[in-house]
Design an enzyme around this catalytic site. Structure first.
Site, PDB file in Angstrom:
ATOM      1  N   GLY A   6      -2.105   4.950  -5.625  1.00 13.97           N
ATOM      2  CA  GLY A   6      -1.870   3.986  -4.564  1.00 13.97           C
ATOM      3  C   GLY A   6      -2.393   2.622  -4.968  1.00 13.97           C
ATOM      4  N   CYS A   7      -2.291   1.674  -4.065  1.00  9.65           N
ATOM      5  CA  CYS A   7      -2.741   0.309  -4.372  1.00  9.65           C
ATOM      6  C   CYS A   7      -4.248   0.228  -4.556  1.00  9.65           C
ATOM      7  CB  CYS A   7      -2.294  -0.641  -3.262  1.00  9.65           C
ATOM      8  SG  CYS A   7      -0.512  -0.867  -3.209  1.00  9.65           S
ATOM      9  N   THR A   8      -4.990   1.183  -3.996  1.00 10.50           N
ATOM     10  CA  THR A   8      -6.443   1.145  -4.111  1.00 10.50           C
ATOM     11  C   THR A   8      -6.983   2.076  -5.183  1.00 10.50           C
ATOM     12  OG1 THR A   8      -6.603   2.784  -2.339  1.00 10.50           O
ATOM     13  CG2 THR A   8      -6.748   0.469  -1.709  1.00 10.50           C
ATOM     14  N   HIS A  60       0.817  -1.209   0.000  1.00 13.69           N
ATOM     15  CA  HIS A  60       0.000   0.000   0.000  1.00 13.69           C
ATOM     16  C   HIS A  60       0.859   1.270   0.000  1.00 13.69           C
ATOM     17  CE1 HIS A  60      -3.876   1.820   0.185  1.00 13.69           C
ATOM     18  NE2 HIS A  60      -3.608   2.524   1.253  1.00 13.69           N
TER      19      HIS A  60
END
Length: 379
Positions: free
Chosen positions: A353-355, A102
């Protein structure tokens, strides 16, 4: 005291190995942040132990709580502090690379994952899986291709075959890459296993690992890497492959390999090895060289045709430290959202970001920036 003795003993072992082989090659140190996993700190320590037992040719440095588990540990209080310490250790060259979860990369940097194709057992580079090279889809996928070639070369594939997953923007990407090839940038295009034999890859090619490098946009790649990592476990525990890979950009200078918060010890073990191989073969230097070759072949001119023209000049406010992330902006609107904030006097940068996509602003201006974006219709 026991840990000090252990480190001294390992140092003497390295010296002895160097005398025996005639080589005093530096032993790589790969960091692992151990806060943030959905499976707990213990799972991360298990991953480090697996890597030590299975490979043993690099050292793992834990970044997290002091758990007295036999590994060198840099103590931090939480995941956020762990990322700050990770960057500090990389900047000071106290670690050669790091595996973490993350992490927000700037626009222009995207991670190149590696998976095991279930139909053949072959390793296949998936470019890319998080972050984004560009908010323009075709430009991003063209740069993903170059990043994927760099990653493949760094893991020992001298002339990697490149396939483009047949998603939105694939034909524009292929057109741009063929022009780049015609102007001198070397690309070894793969052929689909389907009867039409196109460069554009199908789902069948994903399963069989047809190309050495499969190119796609990062959001599609993110879904794929999750599926291929966890399809045998039901999704909540990732076990297969090598993770989401190193963040690669034309001028990015920190080796940060990503795993998911759902990644389990077997996968993280392989991610640590992937990171170590990337460090040993200097993947970031290889990437810089690949991008330079592409630029020498006219990359910028080719990409300029894909970029929308902007009307009107907006003065960018003075640069500030940006640590406050605002999620929820569509990736295709990141640039215009940044411009809306600049127009209001707020310095901002786009990131991923990862999301998903984020707008980054100074922490003291976070609330103000959110209100500006709401008024502009972005939130």
């Amino acid at each position: 005291m026991d840990r000090t003795r252990k480190l001294i003993a390992e140092a003497f072992e390295d010296i002895a190995d160097g005398i025996e082989t005639g080589s005093f090659k530096k032993r790589l140190r790969i960091g692992l942040t151990i806060y943030g996993s959905e499976h707990g700190v213990e799972e991360m320590i298990k991953a480090a132990q697996l890597a030590k037992n299975k490979y043993g040719d690099f050292d793992v440095v834990l970044i997290g709580p002091d758990v007295n588990c036999g590994f060198e540990t840099v103590e931090v209080q939480d995941a956020e502090e762990g990322h700050k310490k990770m960057i500090d250790l990389l900047d000071k060259r106290k670690i050669d690379g790091c595996v973490t979860q993350h992490f927000d990369f700037p626009i222009g940097v995207s991670t190149v994952g590696m998976l095991v194709a279930p139909g053949s057992g072959k390793n296949m580079v998936l470019s890319t899986t998080t972050g984004t090279m560009s908010t323009n889809r075709v430009e991003g996928m063209v740069k993903n291709s170059i990043a994927g070639i760099a990653a493949a070369k760094s893991v020992g594939i001298d002339n990697p075959s490149v396939g483009i997953l047949n998603v939105d923007g694939a034909r524009g990407t292929l057109r741009a890459l063929k022009e780049l090839q015609s102007k001198g940038y070397k690309i070894n295009f793969a052929q689909s296993l389907r009867k039409n034999g196109e460069v554009l890859m199908r789902g069948n090619d994903l399963l069989s690992g047809t190309p050495d490098v499969m190119v796609c946009d990062s959001l599609t790649g993110n879904i794929l890497i999750k599926i291929f990592s966890a399809y045998t476990t039901g999704g909540d525990y990732e076990t297969l492959g090598y993770g989401y890979g190193p963040g690669i950009g034309e001028n990015y200078d920190k080796l940060v390999n990503i795993v998911s918060r759902a990644s389990g010890a077997p996968l993280i073990c392989e991610a640590l090895k992937y990171c170590a191989v990337c460090a040993e073969n200097d993947v970031l230097k290889v990437a810089k060289s690949e991008f330079q070759r592409a630029r020498n072949a006219g990359l910028e001119e080719i990409l300029n045709r894909e970029r929308p023209s902007e009307s009107g000049e907006i003065k960018i406010p003075p640069k500030e430290v940006v640590t406050y992330a605002i999620p929820g902006i569509d990736i295709l609107e990141l640039d215009s959202a940044c411009r809306a904030l600049w127009k209001d006097g707020i310095y901002s940068e786009s990131g991923m970001g990862c999301t998903g996509p984020v707008i980054l602003v100074n922490s003291e201006k976070g609330s103000q920036a959110v209100e500006v974006l709401k008024k502009a219709g972005y939130k």
